[in-house]
Design a protein around this motif. Structure first.
Motif, PDB file in Angstrom:
ATOM      1  N   GLN A  85      18.241 -35.597 -12.436  1.00 40.83           N
ATOM      2  CA  GLN A  85      18.285 -34.338 -11.690  1.00 40.83           C
ATOM      3  C   GLN A  85      19.728 -33.996 -11.327  1.00 40.83           C
ATOM      4  OE1 GLN A  85      16.085 -32.089 -10.760  1.00 40.83           O
ATOM      5  NE2 GLN A  85      14.073 -33.056 -10.931  1.00 40.83           N
ATOM      6  N   ASP A  86      19.970 -32.710 -11.158  1.00 41.67           N
ATOM      7  CA  ASP A  86      21.265 -32.210 -10.709  1.00 41.67           C
ATOM      8  C   ASP A  86      21.113 -31.791  -9.253  1.00 41.67           C
ATOM      9  OD1 ASP A  86      23.605 -30.862 -10.215  1.00 41.67           O
ATOM     10  OD2 ASP A  86      23.474 -29.521 -11.949  1.00 41.67           O
ATOM     11  N   TYR A  87      21.807 -32.473  -8.336  1.00 41.33           N
ATOM     12  CA  TYR A  87      21.685 -32.137  -6.910  1.00 41.33           C
ATOM     13  C   TYR A  87      21.995 -30.659  -6.650  1.00 41.33           C
ATOM     14  CZ  TYR A  87      22.722 -31.807  -1.917  1.00 41.33           C
ATOM     15  OH  TYR A  87      22.759 -31.393  -0.596  1.00 41.33           O
ATOM     16  N   LEU A  88      22.916 -30.085  -7.422  1.00 36.66           N
ATOM     17  CA  LEU A  88      23.287 -28.680  -7.221  1.00 36.66           C
ATOM     18  C   LEU A  88      22.101 -27.732  -7.441  1.00 36.66           C
ATOM     19  CD1 LEU A  88      26.781 -28.624  -8.988  1.00 36.66           C
ATOM     20  CD2 LEU A  88      26.333 -28.704  -6.525  1.00 36.66           C
ATOM     21  N   LYS A  89      21.124 -28.185  -8.226  1.00 39.18           N
ATOM     22  CA  LYS A  89      19.951 -27.334  -8.516  1.00 39.18           C
ATOM     23  C   LYS A  89      18.661 -27.924  -7.942  1.00 39.18           C
ATOM     24  CE  LYS A  89      22.098 -26.072 -12.903  1.00 39.18           C
ATOM     25  NZ  LYS A  89      22.169 -26.463 -14.318  1.00 39.18           N
ATOM     26  N   TYR A  90      18.785 -29.009  -7.232  1.00 40.29           N
ATOM     27  CA  TYR A  90      17.604 -29.763  -6.792  1.00 40.29           C
ATOM     28  C   TYR A  90      17.158 -29.321  -5.401  1.00 40.29           C
ATOM     29  CZ  TYR A  90      14.720 -33.976  -6.008  1.00 40.29           C
ATOM     30  OH  TYR A  90      13.696 -34.861  -5.764  1.00 40.29           O
ATOM     31  N   ASP A  91      15.885 -29.010  -5.286  1.00 45.38           N
ATOM     32  CA  ASP A  91      15.316 -28.673  -3.987  1.00 45.38           C
ATOM     33  C   ASP A  91      14.780 -29.969  -3.384  1.00 45.38           C
ATOM     34  OD1 ASP A  91      14.351 -27.356  -1.807  1.00 45.38           O
ATOM     35  OD2 ASP A  91      12.584 -26.525  -2.805  1.00 45.38           O
ATOM     36  N   VAL A  92      15.562 -30.562  -2.497  1.00 43.61           N
ATOM     37  CA  VAL A  92      15.225 -31.884  -1.946  1.00 43.61           C
ATOM     38  C   VAL A  92      13.938 -31.789  -1.115  1.00 43.61           C
ATOM     39  CG1 VAL A  92      16.065 -33.813  -0.546  1.00 43.61           C
ATOM     40  CG2 VAL A  92      17.684 -32.467  -1.896  1.00 43.61           C
ATOM     41  N   PRO A  93      12.953 -32.654  -1.414  1.00 45.37           N
ATOM     42  CA  PRO A  93      11.641 -32.526  -0.757  1.00 45.37           C
ATOM     43  C   PRO A  93      11.559 -33.127   0.646  1.00 45.37           C
ATOM     44  CG  PRO A  93      11.569 -34.289  -2.372  1.00 45.37           C
ATOM     45  CD  PRO A  93      12.951 -33.709  -2.440  1.00 45.37           C
ATOM     46  N   PHE A  94      12.672 -33.543   1.224  1.00 49.39           N
ATOM     47  CA  PHE A  94      12.633 -34.169   2.550  1.00 49.39           C
ATOM     48  C   PHE A  94      13.082 -33.197   3.639  1.00 49.39           C
ATOM     49  CE2 PHE A  94      14.012 -37.533  -0.512  1.00 49.39           C
ATOM     50  CZ  PHE A  94      12.770 -38.129  -0.643  1.00 49.39           C
ATOM     51  N   GLU A  95      12.485 -33.360   4.802  1.00 47.53           N
ATOM     52  CA  GLU A  95      12.866 -32.529   5.945  1.00 47.53           C
ATOM     53  C   GLU A  95      14.292 -32.842   6.381  1.00 47.53           C
ATOM     54  OE1 GLU A  95      10.978 -31.992  10.249  1.00 47.53           O
ATOM     55  OE2 GLU A  95       9.480 -32.013   8.644  1.00 47.53           O
ATOM     56  N   LYS A  96      14.613 -34.143   6.386  1.00 46.83           N
ATOM     57  CA  LYS A  96      15.974 -34.585   6.709  1.00 46.83           C
ATOM     58  C   LYS A  96      16.318 -35.769   5.805  1.00 46.83           C
ATOM     59  CE  LYS A  96      16.607 -33.019  11.464  1.00 46.83           C
ATOM     60  NZ  LYS A  96      17.273 -31.809  11.052  1.00 46.83           N
ATOM     61  N   PHE A  97      17.611 -35.859   5.422  1.00 47.21           N
ATOM     62  CA  PHE A  97      18.034 -36.971   4.567  1.00 47.21           C
ATOM     63  C   PHE A  97      19.547 -37.181   4.693  1.00 47.21           C
ATOM     64  CE2 PHE A  97      18.227 -33.088   2.060  1.00 47.21           C
ATOM     65  CZ  PHE A  97      19.392 -33.191   1.320  1.00 47.21           C
ATOM     66  N   ASN A  98      20.003 -38.300   4.162  1.00 47.06           N
ATOM     67  CA  ASN A  98      21.432 -38.617   4.111  1.00 47.06           C
ATOM     68  C   ASN A  98      21.893 -38.608   2.658  1.00 47.06           C
ATOM     69  OD1 ASN A  98      21.585 -39.071   6.916  1.00 47.06           O
ATOM     70  ND2 ASN A  98      20.921 -41.188   6.683  1.00 47.06           N
ATOM     71  N   VAL A  99      23.201 -38.463   2.480  1.00 47.31           N
ATOM     72  CA  VAL A  99      23.783 -38.408   1.131  1.00 47.31           C
ATOM     73  C   VAL A  99      24.883 -39.463   1.015  1.00 47.31           C
ATOM     74  CG1 VAL A  99      25.157 -36.995  -0.462  1.00 47.31           C
ATOM     75  CG2 VAL A  99      23.270 -35.943   0.811  1.00 47.31           C
ATOM     76  N   ILE A 100      24.905 -40.134  -0.132  1.00 40.79           N
ATOM     77  CA  ILE A 100      25.970 -41.095  -0.414  1.00 40.79           C
ATOM     78  C   ILE A 100      26.357 -40.958  -1.881  1.00 40.79           C
ATOM     79  CG2 ILE A 100      24.454 -43.049  -1.073  1.00 40.79           C
ATOM     80  CD1 ILE A 100      26.395 -44.875   0.579  1.00 40.79           C
ATOM     81  N   GLY A 101      27.567 -41.344  -2.217  1.00 42.56           N
ATOM     82  CA  GLY A 101      27.928 -41.336  -3.638  1.00 42.56           C
ATOM     83  C   GLY A 101      29.421 -41.335  -3.907  1.00 42.56           C
ATOM     84  N   ASN A 102      29.738 -41.754  -5.125  1.00 41.84           N
ATOM     85  CA  ASN A 102      31.075 -41.533  -5.674  1.00 41.84           C
ATOM     86  C   ASN A 102      30.967 -40.196  -6.396  1.00 41.84           C
ATOM     87  OD1 ASN A 102      31.752 -44.110  -4.801  1.00 41.84           O
ATOM     88  ND2 ASN A 102      31.203 -45.052  -6.748  1.00 41.84           N
ATOM     89  N   PHE A 103      31.334 -39.128  -5.711  1.00 39.35           N
ATOM     90  CA  PHE A 103      31.110 -37.789  -6.262  1.00 39.35           C
ATOM     91  C   PHE A 103      31.959 -37.559  -7.513  1.00 39.35           C
ATOM     92  CE2 PHE A 103      29.803 -35.490  -2.031  1.00 39.35           C
ATOM     93  CZ  PHE A 103      28.697 -36.312  -1.942  1.00 39.35           C
TER      94      PHE A 103
END
Length: 252
Positions: A85-103
């Motif tokens: 999936q591409d986060y830029l186009k992804y509709d995240v299904p969670f009410e709240k979440f955290n993000v991590i990564g080597n962008f």
């Protein structure tokens, strides 16, 4: 499955230093035990430490199919959590979440604009990015590196510059220095101004950053009373986040 090869067109530089990977994962506090979205897991250098954490609901997103297949074959019991999936186009299904990564460095700014769009859902972000982008996001007003992302993100997040990372710990080494930052959602649930207009004002102001705001904001068809404001004699980089909010209130 053989190791994943870094792809230039995806801006991939795989971290190979385990100590730094561990430090990045440890920097995510996740005090509310929210689902964690890893953006661009690559060879899973962060993923394996995230999986090992007790009670973490991890989902790793990558546009590199080879990377997702590699992770699925190496961590079969977590296969459902690796998403092509591409986060830029992804509709995240969670009410709240955290993000991590080597962008991926070629789209890091776009990722932050998406995080800004998801600001009511994204509680915390820990990421490694190009040092220049990190400097920009952390910059305060009156500074040459202060810009659109500084204002937009600082309106909703407390931002910490954690540490720098040298090019040699990547495969292939990037031509730039890197840095790790943490964004933590502040107590502002809504700005006291129109948030869409706020974004327009900030983008227009920095779009012509060498001009005074009176010139830079011309396309917004300001009223005579707003045009007469002293604040419009300044340039965008001179205004604090709060001053941008106040200006937006007056414009609307």
């Amino acid at each position: 499955m053989a190791n994943v090869k870094p792809k230039k067109h995806l801006g991939q530089h795989f971290l190979k230093d385990e100590n730094i990977a561990f430090k990045i994962v440890e920097a995510l506090k996740n005090e509310q035990q929210l689902p964690v979205l890893e953006i661009g897991p690559g060879t899973g250098v962060l993923t394996k430490y995230l999986i090992a954490q007790e009670g973490v609901e991890l989902y790793a997103l990558d546009v590199d199919k080879e990377s997702i297949e590699y992770l699925k074959s190496n961590y079969p019991s977590n296969a459902d959590q690796f998403l092509f999936q591409d986060y830029l186009k992804y509709d995240v299904p969670f009410e709240k979440f955290n993000v991590i990564g080597n962008f991926p460095y070629n789209i890091s700014s776009q990722l932050f604009f998406k995080i800004w769009d998801d600001r009511d859902k994204v509680e915390e972000v820990v990421c490694m990015i190009q040092k220049e982008v990190a400097d920009r996001i952390c910059a305060t007003h009156g500074n040459k590196t202060y810009g659109i992302l500084s204002v937009l993100l600082q309106a909703f997040y407390d931002i910490e510059y954690l540490f720098k990372v040298a090019p040699g710990v990547f495969n292939p080494p990037p031509k730039v220095q890197s840095a790790v930052i943490r964004l933590k959602r502040n107590s502002v649930s809504k700005l006291s101004c129109d948030e869409k207009l706020f974004k327009r004002v900030v983008k227009a102001g920095f779009g012509k950053r060498r001009k005074t705001l009176r010139n830079a904001l011309k396309d917004l068809n300001l009223s005579e009373s707003v045009n007469a404001l002293d604040v419009l004699n300044q340039r965008a980089e001179q205004l604090s986040v709060q001053e941008f909010i106040s200006l937006t209130e007056k414009i609307s």
